[in-house]
Design an enzyme around this catalytic site. Structure first.
Site, short mmCIF file in Angstrom:
data_model
loop_
_atom_site.label_atom_id
_atom_site.label_comp_id
_atom_site.label_asym_id
_atom_site.label_seq_id
_atom_site.Cartn_x
_atom_site.Cartn_y
_atom_site.Cartn_z
N CYS A 206 40.23 6.48 12.67
CA CYS A 206 41.66 6.23 12.85
C CYS A 206 41.96 5.28 14.01
O CYS A 206 43.10 4.82 14.13
CB CYS A 206 42.39 7.55 13.06
N HIS A 285 33.97 4.92 23.90
CA HIS A 285 33.10 5.39 22.82
C HIS A 285 32.18 6.48 23.36
O HIS A 285 31.44 6.27 24.31
CB HIS A 285 32.27 4.22 22.28
N HIS A 391 57.46 3.20 26.55
CA HIS A 391 57.34 3.73 25.20
C HIS A 391 55.89 4.14 24.92
O HIS A 391 54.95 3.46 25.36
CB HIS A 391 57.79 2.69 24.17
N HIS A 395 48.73 8.31 18.39
CA HIS A 395 48.28 8.49 17.02
C HIS A 395 48.73 9.84 16.47
O HIS A 395 48.41 10.90 17.01
CB HIS A 395 46.75 8.39 16.97
N HIS A 424 56.02 13.47 10.53
CA HIS A 424 56.92 14.17 9.61
C HIS A 424 57.25 13.32 8.39
O HIS A 424 57.23 13.82 7.25
CB HIS A 424 58.20 14.54 10.35
N ASN A 428 49.76 11.54 8.35
CA ASN A 428 48.73 10.83 9.10
C ASN A 428 48.26 9.65 8.25
O ASN A 428 47.51 9.82 7.29
CB ASN A 428 47.57 11.77 9.41
#
Length: 496
Positions: A206, A285, A391, A395, A424, A428
Protein backbone atom coordinates in the site's frame (compact mmCIF):
# COMPACT_ATOMS: atom_id res chain seq x y z
CA UNK A 1 68.38 68.70 8.87
CA UNK A 2 65.28 66.47 9.18
CA UNK A 3 62.96 69.40 8.86
CA UNK A 4 64.64 70.55 5.67
CA UNK A 5 64.59 67.06 4.17
CA UNK A 6 60.89 66.71 4.92
CA UNK A 7 60.21 70.08 3.41
CA UNK A 8 62.16 69.15 0.29
CA UNK A 9 60.31 65.87 0.01
CA UNK A 10 56.98 67.62 0.32
CA UNK A 11 58.08 70.17 -2.19
CA UNK A 12 59.13 67.41 -4.60
CA UNK A 13 55.77 65.69 -4.32
CA UNK A 14 53.97 68.96 -4.88
CA UNK A 15 56.13 69.67 -7.94
CA UNK A 16 55.38 66.26 -9.39
CA UNK A 17 51.66 66.79 -8.83
CA UNK A 18 51.75 70.15 -10.54
CA UNK A 19 53.78 68.64 -13.35
CA UNK A 20 51.21 65.83 -13.83
CA UNK A 21 48.36 68.32 -13.88
CA UNK A 22 50.20 70.41 -16.42
CA UNK A 23 50.85 67.33 -18.54
CA UNK A 24 47.16 66.27 -18.43
CA UNK A 25 46.10 69.78 -19.25
CA UNK A 26 48.30 69.79 -22.37
CA UNK A 27 46.80 66.51 -23.73
CA UNK A 28 44.15 66.38 -26.37
CA UNK A 29 40.86 64.54 -25.77
CA UNK A 30 42.01 61.48 -27.72
CA UNK A 31 45.30 61.33 -25.89
CA UNK A 32 43.53 61.76 -22.57
CA UNK A 33 41.24 58.76 -23.19
CA UNK A 34 44.20 56.70 -24.32
CA UNK A 35 46.09 57.51 -21.17
CA UNK A 36 43.09 56.69 -18.96
CA UNK A 37 42.67 53.33 -20.73
CA UNK A 38 46.33 52.45 -20.26
CA UNK A 39 46.15 53.35 -16.56
CA UNK A 40 42.97 51.35 -15.85
CA UNK A 41 43.14 48.37 -18.20
CA UNK A 42 44.93 46.22 -15.67
CA UNK A 43 42.28 46.97 -13.02
CA UNK A 44 39.50 46.38 -15.59
CA UNK A 45 40.92 42.99 -16.50
CA UNK A 46 40.89 42.04 -12.82
CA UNK A 47 37.29 43.18 -12.41
CA UNK A 48 36.17 41.31 -15.52
CA UNK A 49 38.02 38.22 -14.35
CA UNK A 50 36.32 38.26 -10.99
CA UNK A 51 32.96 38.92 -12.65
CA UNK A 52 33.47 35.97 -15.01
CA UNK A 53 34.30 33.64 -12.12
CA UNK A 54 31.23 34.86 -10.22
CA UNK A 55 28.91 34.26 -13.20
CA UNK A 56 30.43 30.83 -13.82
CA UNK A 57 30.04 29.81 -10.15
CA UNK A 58 26.46 31.05 -10.07
CA UNK A 59 25.64 29.16 -13.28
CA UNK A 60 27.13 25.92 -11.96
CA UNK A 61 25.16 26.31 -8.72
CA UNK A 62 21.81 26.78 -10.44
CA UNK A 63 22.49 24.02 -12.97
CA UNK A 64 23.58 21.48 -10.35
CA UNK A 65 20.91 22.16 -7.72
CA UNK A 66 17.90 19.77 -7.77
CA UNK A 67 15.08 20.93 -10.00
CA UNK A 68 11.79 21.82 -8.37
CA UNK A 69 9.17 19.12 -8.88
CA UNK A 70 5.61 20.37 -9.30
CA UNK A 71 2.38 18.45 -8.85
CA UNK A 72 0.31 19.90 -11.66
CA UNK A 73 -2.88 18.00 -10.80
CA UNK A 74 -4.19 14.54 -9.94
CA UNK A 75 -7.30 12.43 -10.48
CA UNK A 76 -9.01 9.67 -8.49
CA UNK A 77 -11.24 7.10 -10.17
CA UNK A 78 -14.82 6.77 -8.99
CA UNK A 79 -16.49 3.54 -10.16
CA UNK A 80 -20.05 3.36 -11.46
CA UNK A 81 -22.84 3.26 -8.90
CA UNK A 82 -23.89 -0.24 -9.94
CA UNK A 83 -20.69 -1.50 -8.28
CA UNK A 84 -21.63 -0.10 -4.86
CA UNK A 85 -21.93 -2.66 -2.10
CA UNK A 86 -23.17 -2.03 1.44
CA UNK A 87 -21.84 -3.94 4.44
CA UNK A 88 -24.91 -6.18 4.58
CA UNK A 89 -24.85 -6.74 0.80
CA UNK A 90 -21.21 -7.74 1.09
CA UNK A 91 -22.12 -10.57 3.48
CA UNK A 92 -25.05 -11.59 1.25
CA UNK A 93 -22.70 -11.83 -1.74
CA UNK A 94 -20.22 -13.86 0.27
CA UNK A 95 -22.98 -16.27 1.31
CA UNK A 96 -24.32 -16.56 -2.25
CA UNK A 97 -20.91 -17.53 -3.57
CA UNK A 98 -21.02 -20.74 -1.56
CA UNK A 99 -17.30 -20.45 -0.86
CA UNK A 100 -17.50 -19.71 2.86
CA UNK A 101 -18.77 -21.69 5.82
CA UNK A 102 -20.95 -20.09 8.48
CA UNK A 103 -18.03 -19.43 10.84
CA UNK A 104 -16.12 -17.58 8.11
CA UNK A 105 -19.21 -15.55 7.22
CA UNK A 106 -19.75 -14.57 10.84
CA UNK A 107 -16.10 -13.55 11.18
CA UNK A 108 -16.27 -11.36 8.07
CA UNK A 109 -19.51 -9.79 9.26
CA UNK A 110 -17.92 -8.87 12.57
CA UNK A 111 -14.86 -7.37 10.86
CA UNK A 112 -16.83 -5.39 8.26
CA UNK A 113 -19.21 -3.83 10.77
CA UNK A 114 -16.34 -2.65 12.99
CA UNK A 115 -14.05 -1.59 10.14
CA UNK A 116 -15.14 2.03 9.72
CA UNK A 117 -16.18 1.28 6.13
CA UNK A 118 -19.52 2.70 4.99
CA UNK A 119 -22.28 1.39 2.76
CA UNK A 120 -21.18 2.94 -0.54
CA UNK A 121 -17.83 1.35 -1.30
CA UNK A 122 -17.15 -0.41 -4.59
CA UNK A 123 -16.19 -3.97 -5.49
CA UNK A 124 -15.42 -5.35 -8.97
CA UNK A 125 -18.13 -6.92 -11.08
CA UNK A 126 -16.32 -10.25 -10.89
CA UNK A 127 -16.85 -10.28 -7.12
CA UNK A 128 -20.50 -9.26 -7.37
CA UNK A 129 -21.09 -12.16 -9.76
CA UNK A 130 -18.84 -14.35 -7.65
CA UNK A 131 -20.11 -17.76 -8.68
CA UNK A 132 -16.87 -18.35 -10.57
CA UNK A 133 -13.18 -17.83 -9.84
CA UNK A 134 -12.44 -14.09 -9.75
CA UNK A 135 -8.64 -14.46 -9.73
CA UNK A 136 -8.26 -14.89 -13.48
CA UNK A 137 -6.07 -12.89 -15.85
CA UNK A 138 -9.14 -11.90 -17.86
CA UNK A 139 -10.94 -10.44 -14.84
CA UNK A 140 -7.73 -8.80 -13.61
CA UNK A 141 -7.16 -7.06 -16.94
CA UNK A 142 -10.79 -5.94 -17.10
CA UNK A 143 -10.59 -4.36 -13.64
CA UNK A 144 -7.21 -2.79 -14.41
CA UNK A 145 -8.50 -1.25 -17.63
CA UNK A 146 -11.56 0.21 -15.89
CA UNK A 147 -9.75 1.87 -12.99
CA UNK A 148 -6.52 2.99 -14.71
CA UNK A 149 -8.08 4.36 -17.88
CA UNK A 150 -10.84 6.01 -15.85
CA UNK A 151 -8.33 7.90 -13.69
CA UNK A 152 -6.06 8.80 -16.63
CA UNK A 153 -8.93 10.04 -18.80
CA UNK A 154 -9.89 12.46 -16.05
CA UNK A 155 -6.26 13.54 -15.49
CA UNK A 156 -5.66 14.30 -19.17
CA UNK A 157 -8.95 16.19 -19.34
CA UNK A 158 -8.19 18.30 -16.25
CA UNK A 159 -4.63 19.17 -17.27
CA UNK A 160 -5.29 19.40 -21.05
CA UNK A 161 -2.20 17.28 -21.56
CA UNK A 162 -1.79 15.02 -24.56
CA UNK A 163 -0.70 11.45 -23.72
CA UNK A 164 2.17 11.83 -26.18
CA UNK A 165 3.57 14.68 -24.06
CA UNK A 166 4.25 12.31 -21.15
CA UNK A 167 7.94 11.38 -21.01
CA UNK A 168 7.93 9.23 -17.84
CA UNK A 169 5.30 6.71 -16.72
CA UNK A 170 5.37 4.89 -13.37
CA UNK A 171 2.65 2.34 -12.52
CA UNK A 172 2.40 0.52 -9.21
CA UNK A 173 0.13 -2.42 -8.43
CA UNK A 174 1.17 -4.88 -5.76
CA UNK A 175 -0.75 -8.09 -6.57
CA UNK A 176 -1.68 -8.08 -10.26
CA UNK A 177 1.37 -8.06 -12.55
CA UNK A 178 0.49 -9.43 -16.01
CA UNK A 179 2.64 -9.73 -19.11
CA UNK A 180 2.68 -7.34 -20.94
CA UNK A 181 2.81 -5.07 -17.91
CA UNK A 182 0.20 -2.59 -16.73
CA UNK A 183 2.41 0.26 -17.92
CA UNK A 184 2.46 -1.36 -21.37
CA UNK A 185 -1.36 -1.56 -21.28
CA UNK A 186 -1.50 2.21 -20.70
CA UNK A 187 1.03 2.96 -23.45
CA UNK A 188 -0.89 0.79 -25.88
CA UNK A 189 -4.27 2.27 -24.98
CA UNK A 190 -3.17 5.91 -25.30
CA UNK A 191 -0.63 5.32 -28.10
CA UNK A 192 2.12 7.08 -26.20
CA UNK A 193 5.45 7.94 -27.78
CA UNK A 194 8.11 5.32 -28.40
CA UNK A 195 10.86 6.84 -26.25
CA UNK A 196 8.77 7.06 -23.08
CA UNK A 197 10.54 5.90 -19.91
CA UNK A 198 8.10 3.41 -18.34
CA UNK A 199 8.33 1.51 -15.06
CA UNK A 200 6.07 -1.09 -13.46
CA UNK A 201 6.32 -1.61 -9.68
CA UNK A 202 4.88 -4.81 -8.21
CA UNK A 203 4.67 -6.49 -4.81
CA UNK A 204 5.39 -3.27 -2.85
CA UNK A 205 2.12 -2.99 -0.95
CA UNK A 206 0.00 0.00 0.00
CA UNK A 207 2.97 2.38 0.30
CA UNK A 208 3.99 1.93 -3.34
CA UNK A 209 2.29 5.16 -4.38
CA UNK A 210 4.95 7.21 -2.57
CA UNK A 211 7.66 4.92 -3.96
CA UNK A 212 6.30 5.70 -7.42
CA UNK A 213 6.50 9.44 -6.74
CA UNK A 214 10.07 8.98 -5.49
CA UNK A 215 11.06 7.15 -8.69
CA UNK A 216 9.35 9.78 -10.85
CA UNK A 217 11.19 12.54 -8.98
CA UNK A 218 14.57 10.90 -9.64
CA UNK A 219 13.75 10.47 -13.32
CA UNK A 220 12.62 14.09 -13.62
CA UNK A 221 15.88 15.25 -12.02
CA UNK A 222 17.78 13.37 -14.75
CA UNK A 223 15.49 14.42 -17.62
CA UNK A 224 14.82 18.18 -17.77
CA UNK A 225 11.75 19.78 -19.32
CA UNK A 226 9.58 16.70 -18.88
CA UNK A 227 6.29 15.34 -17.55
CA UNK A 228 5.85 12.25 -15.38
CA UNK A 229 2.62 10.38 -14.64
CA UNK A 230 2.34 8.11 -11.58
CA UNK A 231 -0.56 5.62 -11.54
CA UNK A 232 -1.33 3.87 -8.24
CA UNK A 233 -3.88 1.07 -7.95
CA UNK A 234 -4.68 -2.44 -6.74
CA UNK A 235 -6.77 -5.21 -8.28
CA UNK A 236 -9.33 -6.29 -5.68
CA UNK A 237 -10.97 -9.16 -7.57
CA UNK A 238 -7.68 -10.78 -8.51
CA UNK A 239 -6.74 -11.08 -4.84
CA UNK A 240 -10.16 -12.16 -3.55
CA UNK A 241 -9.70 -14.96 -1.02
CA UNK A 242 -12.31 -17.70 -0.89
CA UNK A 243 -10.87 -19.93 1.82
CA UNK A 244 -11.40 -20.29 5.57
CA UNK A 245 -8.13 -18.96 7.06
CA UNK A 246 -9.20 -15.99 9.19
CA UNK A 247 -5.95 -14.04 8.87
CA UNK A 248 -6.40 -14.25 5.08
CA UNK A 249 -10.07 -13.20 5.14
CA UNK A 250 -9.23 -9.78 6.60
CA UNK A 251 -8.11 -8.19 3.27
CA UNK A 252 -11.51 -9.14 1.75
CA UNK A 253 -13.22 -6.98 4.36
CA UNK A 254 -11.17 -3.81 3.79
CA UNK A 255 -9.89 -3.58 0.20
CA UNK A 256 -12.09 -1.85 -2.38
CA UNK A 257 -11.75 -0.54 -5.94
CA UNK A 258 -9.74 2.62 -6.55
CA UNK A 259 -6.99 4.24 -8.61
CA UNK A 260 -5.14 7.55 -8.71
CA UNK A 261 -3.20 9.26 -11.49
CA UNK A 262 -0.76 12.09 -10.65
CA UNK A 263 0.92 14.48 -13.09
CA UNK A 264 4.37 15.75 -12.07
CA UNK A 265 6.50 18.29 -13.93
CA UNK A 266 9.99 19.81 -13.70
CA UNK A 267 9.20 22.59 -16.19
CA UNK A 268 9.49 26.06 -14.61
CA UNK A 269 6.68 27.33 -16.80
CA UNK A 270 4.30 24.92 -15.01
CA UNK A 271 4.80 26.70 -11.69
CA UNK A 272 1.80 28.99 -12.19
CA UNK A 273 -0.68 26.24 -13.02
CA UNK A 274 0.55 23.63 -10.54
CA UNK A 275 -1.12 22.91 -7.21
CA UNK A 276 1.80 21.70 -5.09
CA UNK A 277 5.58 21.58 -4.92
CA UNK A 278 7.40 18.48 -3.69
CA UNK A 279 9.49 19.15 -0.58
CA UNK A 280 10.53 15.87 1.07
CA UNK A 281 10.29 12.10 0.64
CA UNK A 282 11.39 9.79 3.46
CA UNK A 283 11.29 6.02 2.97
CA UNK A 284 11.71 3.38 5.67
CA UNK A 285 12.17 -0.35 5.00
CA UNK A 286 12.16 -2.97 7.76
CA UNK A 287 12.54 -5.97 5.47
CA UNK A 288 15.77 -7.12 7.14
CA UNK A 289 13.68 -8.25 10.12
CA UNK A 290 11.97 -11.60 9.45
CA UNK A 291 8.88 -10.75 11.47
CA UNK A 292 8.39 -7.50 9.57
CA UNK A 293 9.06 -9.23 6.26
CA UNK A 294 6.26 -11.76 6.88
CA UNK A 295 3.74 -9.38 8.44
CA UNK A 296 1.77 -9.15 5.16
CA UNK A 297 2.55 -12.25 3.16
CA UNK A 298 1.05 -13.71 -0.01
CA UNK A 299 0.70 -17.46 0.42
CA UNK A 300 -1.58 -20.46 -0.17
CA UNK A 301 -3.62 -21.89 2.69
CA UNK A 302 -3.92 -25.59 3.52
CA UNK A 303 -6.40 -26.06 0.66
CA UNK A 304 -4.02 -24.37 -1.80
CA UNK A 305 -6.11 -21.20 -2.08
CA UNK A 306 -4.01 -18.08 -2.64
CA UNK A 307 -4.41 -14.95 -0.53
CA UNK A 308 -2.77 -12.35 1.72
CA UNK A 309 -1.96 -13.44 5.25
CA UNK A 310 -1.98 -10.62 7.79
CA UNK A 311 0.08 -11.07 10.96
CA UNK A 312 -1.47 -10.43 14.37
CA UNK A 313 1.65 -8.37 15.19
CA UNK A 314 1.03 -5.95 12.32
CA UNK A 315 0.18 -2.97 14.56
CA UNK A 316 3.37 -3.34 16.59
CA UNK A 317 5.46 -3.80 13.44
CA UNK A 318 3.83 -0.77 11.85
CA UNK A 319 4.53 1.29 14.97
CA UNK A 320 8.21 0.41 14.83
CA UNK A 321 8.41 1.40 11.15
CA UNK A 322 6.56 4.64 11.89
CA UNK A 323 9.01 5.43 14.69
CA UNK A 324 11.96 5.16 12.33
CA UNK A 325 10.28 7.11 9.57
CA UNK A 326 9.16 10.13 11.57
CA UNK A 327 12.45 10.25 13.47
CA UNK A 328 14.13 10.73 10.09
CA UNK A 329 11.48 13.15 8.85
CA UNK A 330 11.43 15.28 12.02
CA UNK A 331 14.71 17.20 11.49
CA UNK A 332 13.58 18.10 7.97
CA UNK A 333 10.24 19.64 8.92
CA UNK A 334 10.02 20.40 12.64
CA UNK A 335 10.82 23.84 14.13
CA UNK A 336 14.18 24.11 15.87
CA UNK A 337 12.56 24.27 19.31
CA UNK A 338 10.87 20.90 18.79
CA UNK A 339 14.08 19.36 17.50
CA UNK A 340 16.02 20.55 20.55
CA UNK A 341 13.41 19.16 22.94
CA UNK A 342 13.38 15.83 21.16
CA UNK A 343 17.18 15.65 21.10
CA UNK A 344 17.38 16.50 24.81
CA UNK A 345 14.93 13.68 25.57
CA UNK A 346 17.00 11.26 23.52
CA UNK A 347 20.15 12.23 25.43
CA UNK A 348 18.35 11.93 28.78
CA UNK A 349 17.06 8.48 27.92
CA UNK A 350 20.48 7.34 26.75
CA UNK A 351 22.33 8.65 29.80
CA UNK A 352 19.81 7.72 32.48
CA UNK A 353 18.25 4.58 31.01
CA UNK A 354 14.78 5.92 30.28
CA UNK A 355 12.22 4.43 27.95
CA UNK A 356 13.09 3.82 24.34
CA UNK A 357 12.40 7.33 23.10
CA UNK A 358 10.54 7.44 19.84
CA UNK A 359 8.71 9.92 17.71
CA UNK A 360 5.40 8.23 18.45
CA UNK A 361 4.14 7.22 21.84
CA UNK A 362 3.41 3.56 22.32
CA UNK A 363 5.18 2.38 19.16
CA UNK A 364 8.46 1.33 20.76
CA UNK A 365 9.26 -2.09 22.14
CA UNK A 366 9.08 -2.56 25.88
CA UNK A 367 12.44 -1.70 27.53
CA UNK A 368 14.29 -4.32 29.53
CA UNK A 369 13.54 -2.75 32.90
CA UNK A 370 11.57 -3.93 35.87
CA UNK A 371 8.00 -2.58 36.19
CA UNK A 372 8.98 -0.53 39.25
CA UNK A 373 11.89 1.08 37.40
CA UNK A 374 9.81 1.68 34.28
CA UNK A 375 7.09 3.42 36.26
CA UNK A 376 9.59 5.97 37.53
CA UNK A 377 10.69 6.97 34.06
CA UNK A 378 9.07 9.86 32.31
CA UNK A 379 7.11 9.26 29.15
CA UNK A 380 9.07 10.07 26.00
CA UNK A 381 8.62 13.50 24.51
CA UNK A 382 6.47 13.40 21.39
CA UNK A 383 7.33 16.07 18.80
CA UNK A 384 4.34 18.14 17.82
CA UNK A 385 3.97 17.46 14.11
CA UNK A 386 1.03 19.83 13.99
CA UNK A 387 3.66 22.60 14.02
CA UNK A 388 5.13 21.19 10.80
CA UNK A 389 1.98 20.40 8.79
CA UNK A 390 -1.45 21.88 8.25
CA UNK A 391 -2.94 18.75 6.66
CA UNK A 392 -2.49 15.01 7.25
CA UNK A 393 -3.28 12.26 4.75
CA UNK A 394 -2.70 9.03 6.67
CA UNK A 395 -3.19 5.79 4.76
CA UNK A 396 -6.76 4.65 5.45
CA UNK A 397 -5.89 1.01 6.06
CA UNK A 398 -8.44 0.41 8.81
CA UNK A 399 -10.21 2.23 11.61
CA UNK A 400 -7.81 0.78 14.16
CA UNK A 401 -4.75 2.03 12.23
CA UNK A 402 -6.16 5.55 11.99
CA UNK A 403 -7.10 5.52 15.69
CA UNK A 404 -3.60 4.46 16.73
CA UNK A 405 -1.91 7.05 14.54
CA UNK A 406 -4.16 9.79 15.89
CA UNK A 407 -3.38 8.81 19.46
CA UNK A 408 0.37 8.35 18.95
CA UNK A 409 0.89 11.60 17.04
CA UNK A 410 -1.49 13.62 19.20
CA UNK A 411 -3.72 14.64 16.28
CA UNK A 412 -7.21 16.08 16.52
CA UNK A 413 -10.30 14.59 14.90
CA UNK A 414 -10.10 17.26 12.20
CA UNK A 415 -6.53 16.25 11.34
CA UNK A 416 -7.55 12.63 10.62
CA UNK A 417 -10.95 13.51 9.18
CA UNK A 418 -9.81 13.01 5.58
CA UNK A 419 -8.49 9.53 6.42
CA UNK A 420 -11.61 8.43 8.30
CA UNK A 421 -13.99 9.73 5.65
CA UNK A 422 -12.00 8.14 2.83
CA UNK A 423 -12.15 4.80 4.62
CA UNK A 424 -15.89 5.26 5.14
CA UNK A 425 -16.70 6.33 1.56
CA UNK A 426 -14.20 4.33 -0.53
CA UNK A 427 -12.71 1.70 1.80
CA UNK A 428 -9.04 0.81 1.70
CA UNK A 429 -8.01 1.53 -1.89
CA UNK A 430 -4.39 0.56 -1.13
CA UNK A 431 -1.70 2.86 -2.53
CA UNK A 432 -4.22 5.35 -3.96
CA UNK A 433 -5.98 6.05 -0.64
CA UNK A 434 -3.75 9.03 0.25
CA UNK A 435 -4.88 10.74 -2.98
CA UNK A 436 -8.58 10.23 -2.19
CA UNK A 437 -7.80 11.91 1.14
CA UNK A 438 -6.15 14.89 -0.55
CA UNK A 439 -9.15 15.06 -2.91
CA UNK A 440 -11.37 15.26 0.18
CA UNK A 441 -9.40 18.22 1.53
CA UNK A 442 -9.63 19.97 -1.84
CA UNK A 443 -13.37 19.32 -2.10
CA UNK A 444 -13.74 20.92 1.36
CA UNK A 445 -11.59 23.86 0.10
CA UNK A 446 -9.28 23.61 3.10
CA UNK A 447 -5.94 23.81 1.27
CA UNK A 448 -4.54 27.34 1.23
CA UNK A 449 -1.42 28.84 -0.29
CA UNK A 450 1.70 27.81 1.65
CA UNK A 451 0.01 24.93 3.50
CA UNK A 452 2.07 21.79 3.98
CA UNK A 453 0.51 18.38 3.38
CA UNK A 454 1.94 15.18 4.88
CA UNK A 455 1.03 11.93 3.14
CA UNK A 456 1.94 8.84 5.17
CA UNK A 457 1.48 5.25 4.06
CA UNK A 458 2.37 1.70 5.12
CA UNK A 459 3.01 -1.38 3.02
CA UNK A 460 4.15 -4.97 3.01
CA UNK A 461 7.84 -5.61 3.37
CA UNK A 462 7.43 -3.88 5.91
CA UNK A 463 7.58 -0.26 4.72
CA UNK A 464 6.56 3.16 6.01
CA UNK A 465 6.90 6.09 3.60
CA UNK A 466 6.27 9.84 3.85
CA UNK A 467 5.96 12.60 1.27
CA UNK A 468 5.58 16.31 2.02
CA UNK A 469 3.94 18.78 -0.38
CA UNK A 470 3.69 22.56 -0.16
CA UNK A 471 0.64 24.22 -1.66
CA UNK A 472 1.46 26.83 -4.30
CA UNK A 473 -1.98 28.44 -4.28
CA UNK A 474 -5.36 28.28 -2.66
CA UNK A 475 -7.10 25.22 -4.09
CA UNK A 476 -10.69 25.92 -5.01
CA UNK A 477 -13.27 23.15 -5.30
CA UNK A 478 -12.28 21.21 -8.44
CA UNK A 479 -14.70 20.65 -11.30
CA UNK A 480 -13.83 16.95 -11.29
CA UNK A 481 -13.50 15.20 -7.94
CA UNK A 482 -14.72 11.82 -6.60
CA UNK A 483 -16.32 13.60 -3.60
CA UNK A 484 -18.37 16.25 -5.39
CA UNK A 485 -21.75 14.51 -5.18
CA UNK A 486 -21.49 13.74 -1.46
CA UNK A 487 -19.00 16.19 0.11
CA UNK A 488 -21.77 18.22 1.78
CA UNK A 489 -22.84 15.15 3.76
CA UNK A 490 -19.37 14.68 5.23
CA UNK A 491 -17.97 14.33 7.82
CA UNK A 492 -20.19 11.57 9.17
CA UNK A 493 -19.98 9.68 12.45
CA UNK A 494 -18.47 6.28 11.77
CA UNK A 495 -19.61 3.21 13.67
CA UNK A 496 -17.38 1.82 16.39
Amino acid sequence: MPGLRLSRSGSGAGCRTLSSRAEVGSLSKEELWKKLWEDTRYDLATVLGFFGVFVFTLSVYFMSRPRSIYLVDFACYRPNDDLKVSKDEFIVLARKSGKFDEASLEFQKRIVHSSGIGDETYVPRSVIASGENTATMKEGRAEASAVMFGALDELFEKTRLRPKDVGILVVNCSIFNPTPSLSAMIINHYKMRGNILSYNLGGMGCSAGIIGVDLARDMLQANPNNYAVVVSTEMVGYNWYSGKERSMLIPNCFFRMGCSAVLLSNRRRDYRRSKYCLEHIVRTHKGADDRSFRSVYQVEDEQGIKGLKVSKDLMEIGGDALKTNITTLGPLVLPLSEQLLFFATLVWAHLFGGNDVVGAKGSSQRPSLSPATTAKNKKPYIPDYKLAFEHFCVHAASKRVVDELQRNLGLSDRHVEASRMTLHRFGNTSSSSIWYELAYLEAKERVKRGDRVWQLSFGSGFKCNSVVWRSLRRVRKPSRNPWLDCIDTYPVTTSL
